[in-house]
Design an enzyme around this catalytic site. Structure first.
Site, PDB file in Angstrom:
ATOM      1  N   THR A   1      -9.727  -7.178   1.753  1.00  0.00           N
ATOM      2  CA  THR A   1      -8.543  -6.388   1.455  1.00  0.00           C
ATOM      3  C   THR A   1      -7.665  -6.181   2.678  1.00  0.00           C
ATOM      4  OG1 THR A   1      -9.754  -5.210  -0.276  1.00  0.00           O
ATOM      5  CG2 THR A   1      -7.738  -4.163   0.555  1.00  0.00           C
TER       6      THR A   1
ATOM      7  N   TYR B   1     -25.248  -4.979   6.723  1.00  0.00           N
ATOM      8  CA  TYR B   1     -23.966  -4.267   6.580  1.00  0.00           C
ATOM      9  C   TYR B   1     -23.980  -2.898   7.254  1.00  0.00           C
ATOM     10  CZ  TYR B   1     -19.755  -2.368   4.350  1.00  0.00           C
ATOM     11  OH  TYR B   1     -18.513  -1.828   4.111  1.00  0.00           O
TER      12      TYR B   1
ATOM     13  N   THR C   1       0.883   3.995  -1.665  1.00  0.00           N
ATOM     14  CA  THR C   1       0.249   5.042  -2.454  1.00  0.00           C
ATOM     15  C   THR C   1       0.849   6.407  -2.126  1.00  0.00           C
ATOM     16  OG1 THR C   1      -1.823   3.804  -2.398  1.00  0.00           O
ATOM     17  CG2 THR C   1      -1.960   6.117  -3.027  1.00  0.00           C
TER      18      THR C   1
ATOM     19  N   GLY D   1       0.794  -1.221   0.000  1.00  0.00           N
ATOM     20  CA  GLY D   1       0.000   0.000   0.000  1.00  0.00           C
ATOM     21  C   GLY D   1       0.825   1.269   0.000  1.00  0.00           C
TER      22      GLY D   1
ATOM     23  N   LEU E   1      -4.733  -6.583  -3.696  1.00  0.00           N
ATOM     24  CA  LEU E   1      -5.274  -7.308  -2.556  1.00  0.00           C
ATOM     25  C   LEU E   1      -6.779  -7.535  -2.659  1.00  0.00           C
ATOM     26  CD1 LEU E   1      -3.194  -5.435   0.129  1.00  0.00           C
ATOM     27  CD2 LEU E   1      -2.963  -7.865  -0.431  1.00  0.00           C
TER      28      LEU E   1
ATOM     29  N   SER F   1      -6.040  -0.313  13.710  1.00  0.00           N
ATOM     30  CA  SER F   1      -6.609   1.010  13.983  1.00  0.00           C
ATOM     31  C   SER F   1      -7.367   0.926  15.294  1.00  0.00           C
ATOM     32  CB  SER F   1      -7.564   1.411  12.858  1.00  0.00           C
ATOM     33  OG  SER F   1      -8.380   2.502  13.237  1.00  0.00           O
TER      34      SER F   1
ATOM     35  N   GLY G   1       1.928   4.248   3.730  1.00  0.00           N
ATOM     36  CA  GLY G   1       2.864   3.246   3.241  1.00  0.00           C
ATOM     37  C   GLY G   1       4.086   3.864   2.587  1.00  0.00           C
TER      38      GLY G   1
ATOM     39  N   ASN H   1       0.508  -2.672   5.286  1.00  0.00           N
ATOM     40  CA  ASN H   1      -0.008  -1.323   5.468  1.00  0.00           C
ATOM     41  C   ASN H   1      -1.270  -1.036   4.665  1.00  0.00           C
ATOM     42  OD1 ASN H   1       0.532   1.845   5.907  1.00  0.00           O
ATOM     43  ND2 ASN H   1       0.205   1.474   3.720  1.00  0.00           N
TER      44      ASN H   1
ATOM     45  N   GLY I   1       0.230   8.631   1.136  1.00  0.00           N
ATOM     46  CA  GLY I   1      -0.287   7.752   2.171  1.00  0.00           C
ATOM     47  C   GLY I   1       0.790   7.288   3.143  1.00  0.00           C
TER      48      GLY I   1
END
Length: 321
Positions: free
Chosen positions: A134, A185, A32, A30, A85, A164, A37, A113, A35
């Site tokens: 993911t 959901y 990006t 990850g 992912l 988190s 990562g 990450n 971000g």
């Protein structure tokens, strides 16, 4: 670690652990641009690692990520890895590619990450709710397929799972991880499920591979505004954490970190030698922190998650002899 806390930056943390980073091979998912990562990769690259493997979905973004890392550390060795992912098939292909790199016989640290947050209900091609798929299931498969190379690095190898404080949103729904086909959901409960899984997976890794020298940790990086929060803007505004213009707002309940501050706890989990005897722990603000919710205290939780994860990926990963 005792002097580190909420405001510690990633650069400060990597400076403290420079001798534990130098000469090591680190894989980060990850990465990006903008971000956590990529910022993690950047601050690690400053401390002379042997190789930094940048894993992400887009070749274009991976190229930009490599350029950003080399801007900070021109001489660092970097390798790109396309990793989607959202697909178990694609995850297997990525793992196979890494396992075929004969010039990379071992991986010292894997930092899981990558993630998504508070997304609308969706199933992956594998029929798994997308946040759980993911954030946990694909990372489980990817890490387990790389385990021979991780263990080949010897005692002190580490796996860091980005969790988190959102784990408090809900437990792993072992009997209904897909929320009754979306009928039940709730995006934050789904996010909580995936973040709870990140910590439980770290504990499962400890139980299975601790005798091989592997350490694993779950990490809460803090509140940092990145593209990860795209689907959460309305909720953040409603809670007073963001204004109508999309600017973050500090309050007594929440204080936003900078990107550099947001990666420091990951660095501690990945390299701090003083926590070696606390494998399976959850860290926040650079310190080990207890997880209070009942479902995180269930001693059977890590094993139940392991079995569910094996079922979902269609492959068993027994403990080594």
């Amino acid at each position: 670690m005792t002097t580190f806390g909420w405001g510690t930056t990633g650069e400060e943390a990597t400076a403290a652990f420079a001798q534990h980073i130098a000469g090591r091979t680190i894989l980060i998912t990850g990465v990006t641009p903008g971000g956590l990562g990529l910022e993690t990769a950047r601050v690690i690259a400053l401390r002379d690692p042997k190789l930094v493997i940048l894993a992400g979905r887009s070749t274009e973004k991976l190229q930009q990520a490599e350029e950003d890392v080399k801007k900070a550390a021109p001489n660092v060795s970097v390798r790109q890895l396309v990793l989607d992912l959202g697909s178990l098939k694609a995850t297997r292909i990525a793992a196979e590619e890494v396992n075929n790199w004969s010039d990379v016989p071992s991986i010292d640290v894997v930092i899981n990450n990558a993630g998504i947050m508070a997304t609308p209900y969706a199933l992956t091609a594998d029929g798994i709710e997308s946040q759980f798929a993911t954030n946990h299931v694909a990372h489980f498969l990817f890490t387990q397929l790389l385990m021979p190379k991780i263990l080949a690095s010897g005692s002190g190898a580490r796996v860091v799972n980005l969790s988190s404080s959102g784990y408090k949103g809900g437990p792993v729904r072992f009997d209904d991880y897909n929320f009754d086909g979306g009928q039940k959901y709730e995006k934050w409960a789904s996010y909580g499920q995936s973040k709870s899984a990140n910590v439980l997976y770290a504990r499962g890794l400890r139980e299975r591979y601790g005798n091989k020298g592997l350490q694993a940790y779950g990490v809460h990086p803090g509140a940092i505004w990145t593209n990860l929060g795209h689907h959460a803007k309305d909720d953040l505004r409603a809670m007073g954490f963001m204004d109508e213009a999309g600017n973050t707002v500090n309050s007594e309940r929440l204080k936003w970190k900078t990107l550099d501050q947001g990666v420091s706890t990951t660095i501690v989990a990945a390299f701090d030698p003083s926590i070696a005897d606390q494998s399976g722990a959850y860290l926040a603000d650079c310190q080990v922190e207890e997880t209070q919710e009942d479902w995180m205290q269930d001693p059977e939780g890590p094993e139940k998650l392991w079995k569910l994860s094996e079922q979902l990926v269609g492959q068993e990963f027994p403990a080594p002899a």
